[in-house]
Design an enzyme around this catalytic site. Structure first.
Site, short mmCIF file in Angstrom:
data_model
loop_
_atom_site.label_atom_id
_atom_site.label_comp_id
_atom_site.label_asym_id
_atom_site.label_seq_id
_atom_site.Cartn_x
_atom_site.Cartn_y
_atom_site.Cartn_z
N SER A 72 0.80 -1.23 0.00
CA SER A 72 0.00 0.00 0.00
C SER A 72 0.83 1.27 0.00
CB SER A 72 -0.95 0.01 1.20
OG SER A 72 -2.08 -0.78 0.94
N LYS A 75 0.27 3.79 -2.76
CA LYS A 75 -0.72 4.86 -2.74
C LYS A 75 -0.09 6.25 -2.59
CE LYS A 75 -4.46 1.91 -1.01
NZ LYS A 75 -3.87 0.71 -0.40
N SER A 132 -6.26 3.63 4.10
CA SER A 132 -5.63 2.80 3.07
C SER A 132 -6.63 2.01 2.24
CB SER A 132 -4.61 1.84 3.71
OG SER A 132 -3.70 1.36 2.76
N LYS A 238 2.88 6.42 5.16
CA LYS A 238 2.03 5.34 4.66
C LYS A 238 2.54 3.97 5.06
CE LYS A 238 -1.61 4.11 2.60
NZ LYS A 238 -1.64 3.04 3.63
#
Length: 405
Positions: A72, A75, A132, A238
């Site tokens: 993730s 992103k 997320s 993140k």
């Protein structure tokens, strides 16, 4: 006589003891003045990097160019592309996005969107960043790129423009794929660009909770980055996890004039990635410092100008100059300016006239151009001819050589 000899012997012994004590204290001061910086911490992860984005200094790294699965952390690039499109009015925060079957079925972490829901762009961005949501990422990619594949093409174009040579995307979410990869170093550079170019958008990364205001399902969701609760200086970034990628985390923290970005890839569990990140950040902030050395457009040197409407020219640097070095090295900093003193007009604002070298322990650690801080127009024809003649005469006697200080 005996008493006098005894007194003299005593005095000599006292003097010897004072000398020995002085030598001991001097040696002791020498020892205690030597402060050493320890090696970077050893971490049980696949790769990591600790990076100061304002100066481009890599403070610590391990396998930072090795290909990793970004999960993730992908992103961050998805978010960067969206921030760019919002900035250029290609996308509006208040636009509605109809959730597709593909977005609904993507799997993994979710904002629990339903097919045919209509959700505003700003809500989807927050859901993707804070919680997320893979469904939000796909819905946004389809809106911004026509299709997710079209959006991925844009992601890869941005990666190329940033010289992320170890990065390739095949989706907007980070779902596993053999051709979907990046590196710790590339992630640190990408994050630095996001923070620098889109600070308002980046501020969403410090949000701890998200509640979708335009969703049928409006339950509050918690950020996946628990480091936000543990360190007030941390303002992002993140998390990432898949079985094949392990536990990953891109973090950024700012204390005073220093910002650090850390990337951890392939930790064994959530606790390990948090501990590894905290160790890296504390190492950087404790033993290193970022300091501005030169101010943009400030005069640092003045040179003589020949054949110009002004006789002198102020020299400086075009941008602020900062460095990141071990705290113990600042006491040994030196700045050398090298330039040609007798230069001829015309001169343009920003024209390179010389070089600024910043030295630590007599080693050059950074060089910058020394530039003109204003335009200087040339004199008329006869004025220029006379100046060149005088300058030629002076050069015969060794004037006009490079000067340093």
């Amino acid at each position: 006589s005996f008493l006098c000899n005894g007194c003299l012997l005593f005095v000599r012994r006292v003097e010897i003891m004072k000398y020995v004590l002085l030598v001991f204290l001097s040696f002791g001061n020498f020892l205690f003045s030597q402060i050493f910086i320890p090696n970077s911490p050893e971490l049980d992860v696949k790769s990591y990097i600790l990076y100061e984005p304002n100066t481009g200094k890599i403070i610590a790294e391990y396998n930072s160019d090795e290909l990793i699965e970004p999960a993730s952390m992908t992103k961050i690039m998805t978010s960067y592309v969206l921030a760019e499109q919002i900035e250029t009015n290609l996308l509006d925060l208040n636009e509605e996005v109809k959730i597709s079957e593909r977005a609904w079925k993507v799997g993994g972490s979710s904002n629990y969107l339903e097919p045919r829901d209509k959700v505003n762009v700003d809500q989807l961005i927050k859901g993707m960043i804070v919680a997320s949501g893979n469904d939000a990422a796909v819905a946004l990619a389809e809106k911004a790129g026509g299709t997710e594949d079209g959006f991925v093409d844009i992601m890869n174009a941005y990666a190329k423009s940033m010289n992320l040579s170890n990065t390739n995307y095949v989706n907007s979410t980070g779902m596993p794929d053999p051709n979907h990869y990046t590196s710790a170093k590339d992630l640190s550079i990408l994050t630095a660009n996001l923070i620098k170019n889109y600070p308002e958008h980046y501020s969403l990364y410090k949000e701890k909770y998200f509640t979708c205001e335009t969703c049928r399902w409006g339950k509050r969701q918690k950020s996946t980055n628990i480091l936000l609760w543990q360190d007030d200086s941390v303002d992002g970034v993140k998390t990432g996890f898949t079985e094949s990628a392990g536990w990953c985390l891109v973090s950024s923290a700012e204390r005073g004039s220093m910002r650090l970005i850390s990337v951890i890839a392939g930790a064994d569990d959530e606790t390990s990635r948090i501990q590894a990140t905290r160790r890296l950040l504390e190492y950087g902030f404790k033993f290193f410092v970022t300091q501005k050395i030169l101010d943009a457009n400030e005069e640092y040197k003045e040179v003589t100008v020949w054949g110009g409407q002004d006789n002198t020219l102020a020299l400086g640097v075009a941008d602020n100059v900062s460095i990141t070095i071990p705290r113990t090295s600042f006491k040994d900093l030196k700045i050398n300016y090298t330039f040609k003193n007798n230069i001829q007009a015309p001169i343009s604002l920003g024209q390179k006239i010389g070089t600024v070298d910043i030295l630590s322990n007599d080693q050059i650690i950074l060089s910058k151009d020394l530039v003109a801080l204003k335009d200087i127009q040339a004199k008329g024809f006869f004025g220029r001819i006379w100046s060149k003649f005088v300058l030629w005469i002076m050069s015969l006697f060794g004037f006009g050589d490079n000067e340093s200080s």
